[in-house]
Structures are given as structure tokens and as C-alpha cells.
Write a protein that holds these residues in place. Sequence first.
Motif, short mmCIF file in Angstrom:
data_model
loop_
_atom_site.label_atom_id
_atom_site.label_comp_id
_atom_site.label_asym_id
_atom_site.label_seq_id
_atom_site.Cartn_x
_atom_site.Cartn_y
_atom_site.Cartn_z
N MET A 1 -8.77 -10.08 -0.54
CA MET A 1 -8.45 -10.06 -1.97
C MET A 1 -9.06 -8.85 -2.68
O MET A 1 -8.49 -8.33 -3.62
CB MET A 1 -8.98 -11.34 -2.63
N ASP A 2 -10.23 -8.43 -2.24
CA ASP A 2 -10.92 -7.35 -2.95
C ASP A 2 -10.74 -5.99 -2.27
O ASP A 2 -11.37 -5.03 -2.64
CB ASP A 2 -12.40 -7.67 -3.10
N ALA A 3 -9.84 -5.93 -1.29
CA ALA A 3 -9.63 -4.66 -0.60
C ALA A 3 -8.78 -3.74 -1.47
O ALA A 3 -7.70 -4.11 -1.90
CB ALA A 3 -8.94 -4.89 0.75
N PHE B 1 0.86 -1.18 0.00
CA PHE B 1 0.00 0.00 0.00
C PHE B 1 0.89 1.23 0.00
O PHE B 1 2.02 1.19 0.47
CB PHE B 1 -0.87 0.05 1.26
N THR B 2 0.37 2.33 -0.54
CA THR B 2 1.06 3.60 -0.42
C THR B 2 0.10 4.61 0.18
O THR B 2 -1.07 4.70 -0.21
CB THR B 2 1.61 4.10 -1.77
N CYS B 3 0.61 5.34 1.19
CA CYS B 3 -0.23 6.26 1.94
C CYS B 3 -0.43 7.56 1.16
O CYS B 3 0.52 8.11 0.61
CB CYS B 3 0.43 6.56 3.29
N ARG B 4 -1.68 8.01 1.11
CA ARG B 4 -1.98 9.26 0.41
C ARG B 4 -1.54 10.47 1.23
O ARG B 4 -1.41 11.56 0.71
CB ARG B 4 -3.48 9.37 0.15
N VAL B 5 -1.34 10.28 2.53
CA VAL B 5 -1.05 11.42 3.40
C VAL B 5 0.47 11.61 3.53
O VAL B 5 1.00 12.68 3.25
CB VAL B 5 -1.68 11.22 4.79
N CYS B 6 1.19 10.56 3.94
CA CYS B 6 2.61 10.73 4.22
C CYS B 6 3.49 10.11 3.14
O CYS B 6 4.70 10.30 3.13
CB CYS B 6 2.97 10.15 5.59
N GLY B 7 2.90 9.33 2.23
CA GLY B 7 3.67 8.77 1.13
C GLY B 7 4.39 7.49 1.46
O GLY B 7 5.06 6.91 0.60
N ARG B 8 4.25 6.99 2.69
CA ARG B 8 4.90 5.77 3.09
C ARG B 8 4.36 4.58 2.28
O ARG B 8 3.18 4.51 1.98
CB ARG B 8 4.63 5.52 4.58
N THR B 9 5.24 3.67 1.92
CA THR B 9 4.81 2.43 1.29
C THR B 9 5.02 1.30 2.29
O THR B 9 6.06 1.22 2.93
CB THR B 9 5.64 2.14 0.01
N PHE B 10 4.00 0.47 2.46
CA PHE B 10 4.09 -0.58 3.48
C PHE B 10 3.32 -1.81 3.02
O PHE B 10 2.50 -1.74 2.10
CB PHE B 10 3.54 -0.07 4.81
N GLU B 11 3.62 -2.93 3.65
CA GLU B 11 2.93 -4.17 3.36
C GLU B 11 1.88 -4.41 4.44
O GLU B 11 2.11 -4.11 5.61
CB GLU B 11 3.90 -5.35 3.35
N CYS C 1 -2.74 3.56 6.86
CA CYS C 1 -1.33 3.75 7.19
C CYS C 1 -1.15 3.91 8.70
O CYS C 1 -2.10 4.19 9.43
CB CYS C 1 -0.84 5.01 6.46
N LEU C 2 0.10 3.76 9.15
CA LEU C 2 0.40 3.98 10.57
C LEU C 2 0.05 5.40 11.00
O LEU C 2 -0.28 5.64 12.17
CB LEU C 2 1.89 3.73 10.83
N CYS C 3 0.12 6.35 10.06
CA CYS C 3 -0.18 7.75 10.40
C CYS C 3 -1.68 7.99 10.46
O CYS C 3 -2.12 9.07 10.82
CB CYS C 3 0.46 8.70 9.40
N GLY C 4 -2.47 6.99 10.07
CA GLY C 4 -3.91 7.15 10.12
C GLY C 4 -4.51 7.54 8.78
O GLY C 4 -5.72 7.57 8.61
N GLY C 5 -3.63 7.84 7.82
CA GLY C 5 -4.11 8.25 6.50
C GLY C 5 -4.62 7.05 5.71
O GLY C 5 -4.27 5.91 5.98
N SER C 6 -5.42 7.33 4.69
CA SER C 6 -5.89 6.26 3.83
C SER C 6 -4.80 5.91 2.84
O SER C 6 -4.02 6.77 2.41
CB SER C 6 -7.17 6.68 3.10
N ALA C 7 -4.71 4.63 2.50
CA ALA C 7 -3.64 4.16 1.63
C ALA C 7 -4.22 3.39 0.46
O ALA C 7 -5.20 2.66 0.59
CB ALA C 7 -2.68 3.28 2.42
N LYS C 8 -3.61 3.57 -0.69
CA LYS C 8 -4.05 2.91 -1.92
C LYS C 8 -3.24 1.64 -2.14
O LYS C 8 -2.04 1.64 -1.95
CB LYS C 8 -3.84 3.87 -3.10
N ARG C 9 -3.91 0.56 -2.53
CA ARG C 9 -3.20 -0.69 -2.80
C ARG C 9 -2.43 -0.56 -4.10
O ARG C 9 -2.94 -0.09 -5.09
CB ARG C 9 -4.17 -1.86 -2.87
#
Length: 121
Positions: free
Chosen positions: A21-23, A6-16, A28-36
Amino acid sequence: MPLYDFTCRVCGRTFEAMAAMDAGEGTCLCGGSAKRLLSVGRGYRADADWLESVAVVAEKDSDKPHVQAFLADPSRANYRRWMHGEGLRPLEDGEGRRGVTTSPAVGREVLERFKTRRGSV
Ligand SMILES: [Zn+2]
């Protein structure tokens, strides 16, 4: 559940993270929404094998804008731009399976071109 990037729309962090499957969204850890992100080789959607074939063929070290755009955001729109940039075009309706604009035949054609260009089998 499979792991996705995922990549966070707020802080830009990329994380696993584990996700259904359909999510399409994560948190993100910062609370922001993240795009798969597109995740090649695992957690792959069965109906998106064409994406995998292009992701394999696309030259990841290329600085061509259409390649970078596709790798950064492998959407269908960027796929079409990539095809155009590579001198390919999606199948039109009536070619291949009806209503499927990105048939497996396109993937095979791309892979054949790739093999030819690299001189390998
Ligand atoms: Zn964040």
C-alpha cells in the motif's frame, strides 16, 4: 496486495504490478525505476478521497492545460492549479478542519458544481 499502475522513468512503459500500500516505486521489465500512478477506484489511499472526487469530476476529454496537468500528475500542486483553473480555491487554514487544506467539504463543493453543470442529480 493490491494492483497499482506504474510508469517507467526509463522506457515510458505503463504496467500493472502488485505492490504494498505504501510503495511509491516499482521496477519495470527493462530494469528502470517506475513511479506509481494515481489509480482511481482500487488501491485507493483512505486519506486521498479528495483526489478521487476530483479525478471523477475532472473532464478527461478537456484540453484545458490545468485539467491535463492534473490528470497526468495528480499531485497536490497540480490539484491547486486545477482548482484555480476551475475557479475554486482550497480552504485556507482556519476554514474547515484546522490544518487540512483539502477537506472533504472541498470535494463536496466540487461534486455539487459538477452535478449542476451536467444537469443531473
Ligand atoms: Zn522500462
